[in-house]
Design a protein around this motif. Structure first.
Motif, PDB file in Angstrom:
ATOM      1  N   MET A  57      25.469  -8.273 -33.053  1.00  0.00           N
ATOM      2  CA  MET A  57      25.310 -10.024 -33.209  1.00  0.00           C
ATOM      3  C   MET A  57      24.559 -10.642 -34.692  1.00  0.00           C
ATOM      4  O   MET A  57      23.828 -11.439 -34.928  1.00  0.00           O
ATOM      5  N   ASN A  58      24.891  -9.668 -35.149  1.00  0.00           N
ATOM      6  CA  ASN A  58      24.519  -9.626 -37.003  1.00  0.00           C
ATOM      7  C   ASN A  58      25.978  -9.981 -37.887  1.00  0.00           C
ATOM      8  O   ASN A  58      25.930 -10.544 -39.161  1.00  0.00           O
ATOM      9  N   ASP A  59      26.605 -11.496 -37.159  1.00  0.00           N
ATOM     10  CA  ASP A  59      27.740 -11.697 -38.169  1.00  0.00           C
ATOM     11  C   ASP A  59      28.039 -13.022 -37.197  1.00  0.00           C
ATOM     12  O   ASP A  59      29.618 -13.211 -36.684  1.00  0.00           O
ATOM     13  N   TYR A 110      25.849 -36.459 -37.425  1.00  0.00           N
ATOM     14  CA  TYR A 110      24.940 -35.273 -37.934  1.00  0.00           C
ATOM     15  C   TYR A 110      25.826 -34.043 -37.545  1.00  0.00           C
ATOM     16  O   TYR A 110      26.824 -33.947 -36.817  1.00  0.00           O
ATOM     17  N   GLY A 111      25.150 -32.771 -37.592  1.00  0.00           N
ATOM     18  CA  GLY A 111      25.796 -31.494 -37.346  1.00  0.00           C
ATOM     19  C   GLY A 111      24.958 -30.530 -37.820  1.00  0.00           C
ATOM     20  O   GLY A 111      23.970 -30.665 -37.806  1.00  0.00           O
ATOM     21  N   ALA A 112      25.310 -29.014 -37.200  1.00  0.00           N
ATOM     22  CA  ALA A 112      24.599 -27.916 -36.745  1.00  0.00           C
ATOM     23  C   ALA A 112      25.333 -26.970 -37.544  1.00  0.00           C
ATOM     24  O   ALA A 112      25.983 -26.930 -36.860  1.00  0.00           O
ATOM     25  N   SER A 113      24.874 -25.692 -38.333  1.00  0.00           N
ATOM     26  CA  SER A 113      24.785 -24.959 -37.756  1.00  0.00           C
ATOM     27  C   SER A 113      24.230 -23.666 -37.789  1.00  0.00           C
ATOM     28  O   SER A 113      22.599 -23.395 -38.244  1.00  0.00           O
ATOM     29  N   VAL A 114      24.596 -22.712 -37.066  1.00  0.00           N
ATOM     30  CA  VAL A 114      23.708 -21.690 -36.598  1.00  0.00           C
ATOM     31  C   VAL A 114      24.928 -20.441 -37.186  1.00  0.00           C
ATOM     32  O   VAL A 114      25.375 -19.981 -36.723  1.00  0.00           O
ATOM     33  N   VAL A 115      23.597 -19.656 -37.363  1.00  0.00           N
ATOM     34  CA  VAL A 115      24.037 -18.388 -38.331  1.00  0.00           C
ATOM     35  C   VAL A 115      22.857 -17.122 -37.473  1.00  0.00           C
ATOM     36  O   VAL A 115      22.083 -17.187 -37.384  1.00  0.00           O
ATOM     37  N   CYS A 116      23.571 -16.413 -37.350  1.00  0.00           N
ATOM     38  CA  CYS A 116      22.870 -15.256 -37.323  1.00  0.00           C
ATOM     39  C   CYS A 116      23.681 -13.405 -38.484  1.00  0.00           C
ATOM     40  O   CYS A 116      25.001 -13.241 -37.064  1.00  0.00           O
ATOM     41  N   ASN A 117      22.957 -13.245 -39.274  1.00  0.00           N
ATOM     42  CA  ASN A 117      23.927 -12.181 -40.260  1.00  0.00           C
ATOM     43  C   ASN A 117      22.908 -11.763 -41.081  1.00  0.00           C
ATOM     44  O   ASN A 117      21.824 -11.757 -40.860  1.00  0.00           O
ATOM     45  N   ASN A 118      23.008 -10.986 -41.706  1.00  0.00           N
ATOM     46  CA  ASN A 118      22.133  -9.622 -41.916  1.00  0.00           C
ATOM     47  C   ASN A 118      21.012 -10.883 -43.769  1.00  0.00           C
ATOM     48  O   ASN A 118      20.715 -10.843 -43.835  1.00  0.00           O
ATOM     49  N   SER A 151      20.169 -14.426 -42.896  1.00  0.00           N
ATOM     50  CA  SER A 151      19.581 -15.217 -42.043  1.00  0.00           C
ATOM     51  C   SER A 151      18.108 -14.976 -41.530  1.00  0.00           C
ATOM     52  O   SER A 151      18.119 -13.990 -41.709  1.00  0.00           O
ATOM     53  N   TYR A 152      17.280 -15.849 -42.193  1.00  0.00           N
ATOM     54  CA  TYR A 152      15.713 -15.281 -41.169  1.00  0.00           C
ATOM     55  C   TYR A 152      16.077 -14.967 -39.483  1.00  0.00           C
ATOM     56  O   TYR A 152      15.636 -16.134 -38.707  1.00  0.00           O
ATOM     57  N   GLY A 153      15.561 -14.597 -39.603  1.00  0.00           N
ATOM     58  CA  GLY A 153      15.498 -13.438 -37.571  1.00  0.00           C
ATOM     59  C   GLY A 153      16.816 -12.471 -37.807  1.00  0.00           C
ATOM     60  O   GLY A 153      16.668 -12.244 -36.063  1.00  0.00           O
ATOM     61  N   SER A 154      17.335 -12.970 -38.047  1.00  0.00           N
ATOM     62  CA  SER A 154      18.548 -11.555 -37.886  1.00  0.00           C
ATOM     63  C   SER A 154      17.711 -10.009 -37.079  1.00  0.00           C
ATOM     64  O   SER A 154      18.589 -10.077 -36.213  1.00  0.00           O
ATOM     65  N   GLN A 155      17.076  -9.687 -38.021  1.00  0.00           N
ATOM     66  CA  GLN A 155      17.114  -8.205 -37.955  1.00  0.00           C
ATOM     67  C   GLN A 155      16.296  -8.225 -36.377  1.00  0.00           C
ATOM     68  O   GLN A 155      16.478  -7.051 -35.663  1.00  0.00           O
ATOM     69  N   GLY A 156      15.840  -9.199 -35.522  1.00  0.00           N
ATOM     70  CA  GLY A 156      15.725  -9.422 -35.123  1.00  0.00           C
ATOM     71  C   GLY A 156      16.464 -10.161 -33.299  1.00  0.00           C
ATOM     72  O   GLY A 156      15.878 -10.700 -32.410  1.00  0.00           O
ATOM     73  N   GLY A 157      17.287 -10.706 -33.726  1.00  0.00           N
ATOM     74  CA  GLY A 157      18.877 -11.156 -32.943  1.00  0.00           C
ATOM     75  C   GLY A 157      18.021 -12.287 -32.821  1.00  0.00           C
ATOM     76  O   GLY A 157      18.972 -13.448 -32.140  1.00  0.00           O
ATOM     77  N   LEU A 158      17.642 -12.828 -33.702  1.00  0.00           N
ATOM     78  CA  LEU A 158      17.664 -14.687 -33.779  1.00  0.00           C
ATOM     79  C   LEU A 158      18.353 -14.992 -35.021  1.00  0.00           C
ATOM     80  O   LEU A 158      19.033 -14.982 -35.247  1.00  0.00           O
ATOM     81  N   VAL A 208      15.643 -23.613 -40.453  1.00  0.00           N
ATOM     82  CA  VAL A 208      14.708 -23.251 -38.992  1.00  0.00           C
ATOM     83  C   VAL A 208      15.225 -22.261 -38.749  1.00  0.00           C
ATOM     84  O   VAL A 208      16.247 -21.980 -38.562  1.00  0.00           O
ATOM     85  N   GLY A 209      14.882 -21.090 -39.093  1.00  0.00           N
ATOM     86  CA  GLY A 209      14.866 -19.699 -39.229  1.00  0.00           C
ATOM     87  C   GLY A 209      13.254 -18.787 -38.063  1.00  0.00           C
ATOM     88  O   GLY A 209      12.501 -20.095 -37.160  1.00  0.00           O
TER      89      GLY A 209
END
Length: 72
Positions: free
Chosen positions: A1-3, A14-22, A24-31, A54-55
Motif C-alpha cells: 500500500m505504499n504507492d 470540489y475534489g479530493a486527492s487521497v494518497v499513501c506513498n513514501n 505522505s503523512y501516515g504511510s509508514q502505518g499504511g494510513l 489531513v494525514g
C-alpha cells in the motif's frame, strides 16, 4: 500500500486527492493523506474542512472527509 493515489471529484466543484506513498503523512502505518482540491484540481487550504492536508487517516477517516467535501 505504499504507492496509492486516487483523485475524487464532486458535483459541487470540489475534489479530493487521497494518497499513501513514501512521502505522505501516515504511510509508514499504511494510513492515508487527504487533500481538498478546488475546481481546477489544485490543493486548496481555505475550506472549513482543513487549512492543510489531513494525514494519518484510516479508511473510515477518508470516507468521513470525502463526505464532508461532497457536502461543501
Amino acid at each position: 500500500m505504499n504507492d496509492y493515489h486516487k483523485v475524487f471529484t464532486f458535483d459541487n466543484g470540489y475534489g479530493a486527492s487521497v494518497v499513501c506513498n513514501n512521502m505522505s503523512y501516515g504511510s509508514q502505518g499504511g494510513l492515508f493523506e487527504v487533500a481538498v482540491l478546488d475546481k481546477n484540481g489544485y490543493v486548496t487550504y481555505d475550506t472549513p474542512i482543513t487549512s492543510d492536508v489531513v494525514g494519518y487517516c484510516s479508511f473510515a477517516d477518508v470516507a468521513d472527509i470525502l463526505n464532508k467535501i461532497k457536502e461543501l
